[in-house]
Write a protein that holds these residues in place. Structure first.
Motif, mmCIF file in Angstrom:
data_model
loop_
_atom_site.group_PDB
_atom_site.id
_atom_site.type_symbol
_atom_site.label_atom_id
_atom_site.label_comp_id
_atom_site.label_asym_id
_atom_site.label_seq_id
_atom_site.Cartn_x
_atom_site.Cartn_y
_atom_site.Cartn_z
ATOM 1 N N SER A 1 0.314 3.349 -3.230
ATOM 2 C CA SER A 1 -0.416 4.604 -3.007
ATOM 3 C C SER A 1 0.478 5.799 -3.369
ATOM 4 O O SER A 1 0.010 6.795 -3.899
ATOM 5 C CB SER A 1 -0.911 4.716 -1.566
ATOM 6 O OG SER A 1 0.190 4.843 -0.698
ATOM 7 N N SER B 1 -4.915 2.075 -1.847
ATOM 8 C CA SER B 1 -3.948 2.838 -2.635
ATOM 9 C C SER B 1 -4.603 3.910 -3.499
ATOM 10 O O SER B 1 -3.989 4.947 -3.776
ATOM 11 C CB SER B 1 -3.129 1.920 -3.537
ATOM 12 O OG SER B 1 -2.442 0.986 -2.748
ATOM 13 N N VAL C 1 0.841 -1.204 0.000
ATOM 14 C CA VAL C 1 0.000 0.000 0.000
ATOM 15 C C VAL C 1 0.879 1.259 0.000
ATOM 16 O O VAL C 1 0.609 2.208 -0.733
ATOM 17 C CB VAL C 1 -0.976 0.006 1.204
ATOM 18 C CG1 VAL C 1 -1.676 1.348 1.327
ATOM 19 C CG2 VAL C 1 -1.994 -1.109 1.038
#
Ligand code: ATP
Length: 922
Positions: free
Chosen positions: A833, A898, A829
């Motif tokens: 992200s 994300s 993540v």
């Protein structure tokens, strides 16, 4: 004893250098001499070796600790025979080394870009080789070359003058003497004359301020006088921009914060281990805590930011070259976008610099060239215009090839239109003396042998010549100058100027009974003249300049016209172009001289046109504008323009018509001399700066995200799990930093120009880039990334812990297994992200989906994404990173978390747009 070069006669000199005044050297001879004496270049400081630069990248204190700790853990693992733990140390070292390599690659890319641009603006020299006039790179000059010198040139090497027409040089760079030295071609008798008194020599790097001449190159490169003084030209001197300095300072500040947080994290982890943990505190605990926190510090400190700014600026510079603007310094590229005032020359920049004579005034009559009846008086006016003229004319295939100043070419063209042969005119009346044109006097004089004696022919600005007129030639008879007749001339001059014509007056003076004509000066030749007539020529405005001025207005940029031309001509063109509005005023250089500094400051904002200016006036205008705190760009071309070009925030020189000195003083050289190019460059400058902001936005918010993730693990972990948790291992942090940071940041630096970049007022160059909301955006978006990433940890841990307990594993084993999964989710993540968040940084106001595609960013995104996914796809890398394959549900979770920053930021952009619209509608 052999004579010194300054003692030799011209013939001796040419013989000893084995060269020829008319033909110069042959190309073959040039090759031989280059081989023998080397290039005409001052030695540059040696570049740092690749190895040293590599070491430079690593010598950061935190990086050293990291390497030290990793080595330690590596050795421990070997001693303890735990191969799986050897990986971590090895991996960390590998990532650090890859990072250093990337750093060098970026550095050398930026350096190459800068070098190629520097080469583009390298000085040129005019030489005669093989009988031809050539323009070559100064570095390619060889001993014995014949160089042509003109006002505005740098002395390209050490030379001995063999022809001097009023040649003067400013040698202050070498001797400290501020007054230009008159240069002669005659041999000097004495030996051991001090440098400053060797008036028939020219020294490399000094400036030809006046006149013209020919010279033989006597020494090149390090053998020149300047070469002897400056043993080494330290060109590697860093060219740091104000923003880079600020960012470096900010970096230090952020480093302290990051270090403090890191220390806190480290301390909490250790204290917690001793105070609350049931398990014994081993060396392992210390080592892991140290590695994680130092890795965090290395990842979170934006040490690469100044380098990224350099790259974005350097790539922007390359792009500007394609748009016909060569920037000469990095700081100027950065300032360019905040330009608020553009002071532009008229002739050639706002106009086309293609002059065509349209009207003549003589014998009290204004006549159009289109229906002119030839009279002896007109014939005289035309031939005087051709004689007092430096245009080089050749006949080729029944037409004339003309090289020279457009104002002068206009006279030659007039002769051709009226079926006169300019070459024959020139051949009939030898030029025996001359006083070259300069923009200060605004006059030019040549002296010729006519049938009935010696005459000076003078052409120049009418208002200047009117004041020097004693007689007026009316159809061949001389009338003494009186107020009435000169008034008629003035009216004719104004009438032509009102039609945007550039007007030149032509006059003459008989100079009899003079022993040595070559000694005659301005006072002798340019006073008490006989006025013959006026010539009015049109120089049409550049069509693209009009649009550029409209664009400037929209972008909050004020355009100011500065010209040597007559006020009425300037006003007519400025009105046509939209520079001069109803409430604006035009003044002359003389009127400006009469204003005190205070009076000038009061009127400054309203004056849009300055006519008949001197180079000193230009300096005063730039200074006055700069005193208001605005960023000022100023154009120039002549040798006397160098001070105002230097004084301006963005000094601009003309690439085609500009002198070497003007180009040397400038921050920007226009390869097409066009005003529209300046405006285009400013918009590019804005785009470059906004791209730097995008990179900073992205990098800093990501760094905050990383810190928050780890910090929450340490602090919130105690609340949620009853102990501090390591959300990411050292290797994972460093990897995320490696795959997300530089590539994406550079991708953002290459964003295409936003469509509304010229719809806003210029940026205030004194304000921090973090004002206007960027700082706040970085903070909350970084926090959001951190929170989401920590959420990934929490969810991953909870899911797997419950699952492991249900599978009746012990608490410790369940916790360990859950942690691996949780770390996997966090790792994914955080990286993904951040990669997606880069698209948020593409614009502060627009949705990334509505902007032009940025293929570099998309490429960077996929490369980085693949690198990140590879870690989980291959068993070996899974093993060394200590991660697991997430389940389908977890993949869904990774994607959902994300993309959340993208969705949230998109919503805030829509919200901001709507509320802005509402505000403007109110
Ligand atoms: P700018 O490029 O700043 O708009 P300009 O080219 O009009 O300025 P100068 O070249 O300094 O300014 O010329 C000023 C004046 O000198 C002109 O208006 C003209 O009257 C006169 N002049 C220009 N060129 C010549 C020349 N070759 N010989 C004689 N007089 C000239």
């Amino acid at each position: 004893m052999e004579k010194q070069v300054y003692q030799q006669t011209k013939d001796e000199l040419l013989k000893s250098f084995d060269t020829n005044e008319k033909l110069g050297l042959s190309e073959q001879e040039v090759l031989i001499r280059t081989e023998k004496y080397g290039k005409n270049k001052l030695a540059e400081a040696k570049k740092r070796s690749l190895f040293l630069r590599f070491i430079d990248q690593l010598k950061d204190f935190m990086v050293l600790i990291l390497i030290g700790a990793s080595l330690l853990s590596f050795l421990m693992a070997i001693l303890e025979k735990k191969p799986e733990e050897m990986f971590e140390g090895g991996l960390i070292i590998a990532i650090v080394l890859i990072n250093a390599l990337l750093g060098i690659m970026q550095e050398s890319k930026a350096e190459k870009a800068l070098e190629s641009i520097k080469a583009m603006s390298s000085p040129h020299a005019k030489v005669i080789r093989g009988g031809k006039d050539l323009i070559i790179d100064v570095a390619d000059l060889v001993i014995g070359d014949i160089v042509v010198l003109e006002a505005g040139d740098y002395m390209p090497a050490d030379v001995r003058i063999i022809q001097s027409v009023n040649l003067k040089a400013d040698e202050s760079a070498l001797t400290g003497e501020a007054v230009p030295v008159e240069k002669s071609a005659l041999p000097l008798e004495d030996l051991n004359i001090p440098l400053g008194d060797r008036v028939n020599l020219g020294f490399m790097g000094t400036v030809v301020t006046y006149g013209r001449g020919l010279a033989v190159v006597t020494s090149v490169g390090m053998d020149t006088e300047i070469g002897k003084i400056a043993a080494m030209l330290n060109e590697t001197e860093s060219d740091t921009t104000p923003l880079q300095k600020n960012i470096a300072q900010l970096g230090k500040f952020l480093a302290i914060i990051a270090l403090a947080i890191t220390a806190v994290i480290f301390a909490i982890t250790i204290i917690e281990a001793y105070a609350f943990s049931n398990a014994p505190v081993t060396f392992e605990v210390w080592k892991d805590a140290l590695l994680t926190s130092v890795a965090l510090a290395v990842a979170a400190i934006p040490e690469g930011l100044p380098a990224i700014i350099t790259i974005v600026l350097a790539l922007g510079m390359q792009n500007l070259v394609k748009q016909r603007a060569i920037m000469r310094t990095l700081p100027a590229v950065e300032t360019l976008g905040s330009t608020t005032i553009i002071c532009s020359d008229k002739t050639g920049t706002l106009t086309q610099n293609v002059m065509t004579v349209q009207e003549l005034y003589l014998n009290k009559n204004t006549q159009k060239v289109s229906n002119l009846k030839m009279t002896p008086q007109i014939e005289r006016l035309v031939s005087y215009g051709v004689l007092c003229n430096d245009t080089k004319i050749r006949e080729e295939n029944d037409s004339f090839v003309k090289i020279g100043d457009p104002t002068e070419i206009a006279f030659v063209d007039l002769a051709i239109t009226l079926k006169e042969n300019p070459i024959t005119i020139n051949a009939s009346y030898d030029r025996i003396h001359e006083l070259p044109f300069d923009s200060e006097r605004k006059l030019m004089t040549t002296v010729h042998k006519f049938k009935d004696g010696i005459y000076a022919v003078i052409k120049g600005a009418p208002d200047v010549l009117f004041k020097r007129t004693k007689f007026i030639d009316d159809n061949g008879s001389l009338i003494p100058n009186d107020a009435h007749t000169i008034k008629e001339f003035e009216t004719a001059n104004n009438n032509m100027a009102d039609k945007a014509l550039r007007v030149l007056a032509i006059a003459y003076k008989k100079v009899d009974n003079v022993k040595d004509v070559s000694k005659l000066s301005y006072a002798d030749l340019e006073t008490d003249v006989t006025l013959l007539g006026l010539v009015g020529m049109i120089d049409p405005a550049r069509p693209e300049a009009k649009d550029a001025i409209v664009q400037c207005k929209k972008a909050g940029i004020t355009t100011i016209m500065i010209t040597g031309d007559h006020k009425n001509t300037a006003v007519a063109i400025a009105t046509e172009l939209g520079i001069l509005g109803k409430d604006d005023i035009a003044i002359t250089g003389h009127e400006l001289d009469l204003l005190s500094d205070d009076e000038f400051a009061q009127r400054l904002a309203h004056i849009r046109v300055y006519a008949r200016v001197s180079p000193e006036n230009k300096v005063r205008i730039v200074k006055a504008w700069r005193a208001t705190g605005l960023v000022v760009a100023m154009t120039g071309d002549g040798v006397n323009d160098a001070p105002s070009i230097k004084q301006a925030d963005i000094g601009i020189a003309m690439g085609i018509t500009g002198t070497e000195v003007a180009k040397g003083a400038a921050d920007m050289v226009l390869t097409d001399d066009n005003f529209a190019t300046i405006v285009n460059a400013v918009s590019e400058g804005r785009a470059i700066f906004s791209n730097i902001k995008k990179s900073i936005h992205f990098l800093l918010s990501c760094n905050i995200g990383e810190i928050v993730t780890i910090f929450l693990g340490t602090t919130l972990g105690i609340l949620l799990f009853g102990e501090t948790v390591t959300t990411l291992t050292a290797a994972q942090i460093l990897w995320v930093n490696l795959v997300t940071d530089s590539l994406m940041a550079i991708g953002l630096g290459l964003e295409p120009k936003e469509p509304d970049i010229m719809d806003y007022a210029p940026r205030d160059s004194k304000k921090s880039i973090f004002s206007d909301g960027l700082g706040f955006k970085i903070a909350w978006q970084g926090l959001m990334i951190g929170l989401l990433t920590f959420a990934a940890y929490y969810i991953g841990y909870t899911l797997h812990f419950d699952e492991a307990i249900a599978a009746s594993q012990g608490h410790l084993a369940a916790s360990e297994q859950a942690q691996t999964y949780a770390q996997t989710l966090t790792f994914m993540v955080l990286a993904i992200s951040q990669l997606i968040h880069a698209f948020n940084a593409r614009s502060e106001t627009h949705s990334p989906f509505k902007l032009k595609m940025n293929k570099f960013l998309i490429m960077a995104f996929f490369i980085s994404l693949v690198l990140q996914l590879v870690t989980v796809a291959i068993p070996f890398t899974r093993n060394i990173f200590g991660i697991q394959v997430p389940t389908l549900l977890e993949w869904g979770l990774i994607v959902a978390l994300s993309v959340t920053p993208l969705i949230v930021v998109e919503i805030t952009k829509i919200f901001n747009k709507v509320s802005k619209k509402k505000k403007t509608n109110l």
